[in-house]
Design a protein around this motif. Sequence first.
Motif, PDB file in Angstrom:
ATOM      1  N   ASN A 133       0.803  -1.227   0.000  1.00 19.76           N
ATOM      2  CA  ASN A 133       0.000   0.000   0.000  1.00 19.76           C
ATOM      3  C   ASN A 133       0.839   1.282   0.000  1.00 19.76           C
ATOM      4  O   ASN A 133       0.479   2.270   0.643  1.00 19.76           O
ATOM      5  CB  ASN A 133      -0.965   0.005   1.194  1.00 19.76           C
ATOM      6  N   THR A 134       1.965   1.243  -0.703  1.00 16.49           N
ATOM      7  CA  THR A 134       2.782   2.438  -0.890  1.00 16.49           C
ATOM      8  C   THR A 134       2.582   2.931  -2.315  1.00 16.49           C
ATOM      9  O   THR A 134       2.874   2.199  -3.266  1.00 16.49           O
ATOM     10  CB  THR A 134       4.272   2.129  -0.648  1.00 16.49           C
ATOM     11  N   PRO A 135       2.088   4.146  -2.500  1.00 15.40           N
ATOM     12  CA  PRO A 135       1.875   4.644  -3.865  1.00 15.40           C
ATOM     13  C   PRO A 135       3.191   4.756  -4.627  1.00 15.40           C
ATOM     14  O   PRO A 135       4.193   5.202  -4.078  1.00 15.40           O
ATOM     15  CB  PRO A 135       1.263   6.046  -3.641  1.00 15.40           C
ATOM     16  N   VAL A 136       3.180   4.338  -5.869  1.00 16.97           N
ATOM     17  CA  VAL A 136       4.337   4.537  -6.749  1.00 16.97           C
ATOM     18  C   VAL A 136       4.081   5.818  -7.521  1.00 16.97           C
ATOM     19  O   VAL A 136       3.182   5.892  -8.359  1.00 16.97           O
ATOM     20  CB  VAL A 136       4.546   3.342  -7.701  1.00 16.97           C
ATOM     21  N   LEU A 137       4.881   6.847  -7.223  1.00 16.28           N
ATOM     22  CA  LEU A 137       4.656   8.167  -7.815  1.00 16.28           C
ATOM     23  C   LEU A 137       5.027   8.197  -9.291  1.00 16.28           C
ATOM     24  O   LEU A 137       4.457   8.960 -10.066  1.00 16.28           O
ATOM     25  CB  LEU A 137       5.464   9.225  -7.060  1.00 16.28           C
ATOM     26  N   GLY A 138       6.001   7.386  -9.666  1.00 17.06           N
ATOM     27  CA  GLY A 138       6.409   7.388 -11.062  1.00 17.06           C
ATOM     28  C   GLY A 138       7.708   6.640 -11.275  1.00 17.06           C
ATOM     29  O   GLY A 138       8.302   6.085 -10.346  1.00 17.06           O
ATOM     30  N   ILE A 139       8.147   6.651 -12.519  1.00 11.76           N
ATOM     31  CA  ILE A 139       9.366   5.963 -12.937  1.00 11.76           C
ATOM     32  C   ILE A 139      10.340   6.991 -13.501  1.00 11.76           C
ATOM     33  O   ILE A 139       9.946   7.921 -14.202  1.00 11.76           O
ATOM     34  CB  ILE A 139       9.047   4.905 -14.007  1.00 11.76           C
ATOM     35  N   VAL A 140      11.617   6.808 -13.167  1.00  4.02           N
ATOM     36  CA  VAL A 140      12.685   7.616 -13.752  1.00  4.02           C
ATOM     37  C   VAL A 140      13.548   6.707 -14.620  1.00  4.02           C
ATOM     38  O   VAL A 140      14.021   5.668 -14.153  1.00  4.02           O
ATOM     39  CB  VAL A 140      13.555   8.281 -12.661  1.00  4.02           C
ATOM     40  N   GLN A 141      13.700   7.082 -15.886  1.00  4.42           N
ATOM     41  CA  GLN A 141      14.569   6.314 -16.779  1.00  4.42           C
ATOM     42  C   GLN A 141      15.948   6.955 -16.765  1.00  4.42           C
ATOM     43  O   GLN A 141      16.144   8.060 -17.251  1.00  4.42           O
ATOM     44  CB  GLN A 141      13.997   6.293 -18.201  1.00  4.42           C
ATOM     45  N   ASN A 142      16.904   6.236 -16.188  1.00  2.00           N
ATOM     46  CA  ASN A 142      18.271   6.734 -16.054  1.00  2.00           C
ATOM     47  C   ASN A 142      19.150   6.139 -17.157  1.00  2.00           C
ATOM     48  O   ASN A 142      18.915   5.025 -17.615  1.00  2.00           O
ATOM     49  CB  ASN A 142      18.823   6.368 -14.667  1.00  2.00           C
TER      50      ASN A 142
END
Length: 200
Positions: free
Chosen positions: A115-124
């Motif tokens: 139940n932890t929201p995933v705010l987004g993805i960073v493509q490195n």
Amino acid sequence: MMMNLNDSPELNEQEMMLPLMNYGVKCMSMAFLVKQDSAIIWRGLMVMSAIQQLLRKVQWGPLDYLVVDMPPGTGDTQLSVSQNIHVDGAIIVTTPQDIALLDARKGAEMFSKVNTPVLGIVQNMSVFICPKCSHTEDIFGNNGAERLSSELGIPLLADIPINKSIRQCADLGTPIVVEHPNSTTTELYYSLAKSVKDCL
């Protein structure tokens, strides 16, 4: 090292560790508590104890945000953090290559289960741009994080290319936003920070 901090933290009268500080950022790491060349090989209860120490035994004082940098995957560190404190959101950082995306997907699914929201993805390290001719080369594949973002319904927060200056600044212990404040890369990091702030 990346923040040019190598000292051991001091203790206050309450035996709480005082975070080290540079560039206006408070920092704490298990690396500050062991010899510089010592390997930290911990699992299970040892990891949980270390996480508790960093969260509960540090006199953080007022904070705008508390950012916890964790290793990739779905191990004891991620579970300990999510179980011990309320986490407003997680950010998944990945390279575009398929093997890295497997870990990224597992990480996103794990945070969803706790139940932890995933705010987004960073493509490195998304693409290499030749500094001489501006030719682009997809060393680690093409748009992997963008595809994963679409599949999981999670926003792609930033696309950070391979840049020698990032590595050089990290080795020097100087953030690139300090060393090269007007660079395109700095603009990308500021845009990422704003996107994360807007998600919270």
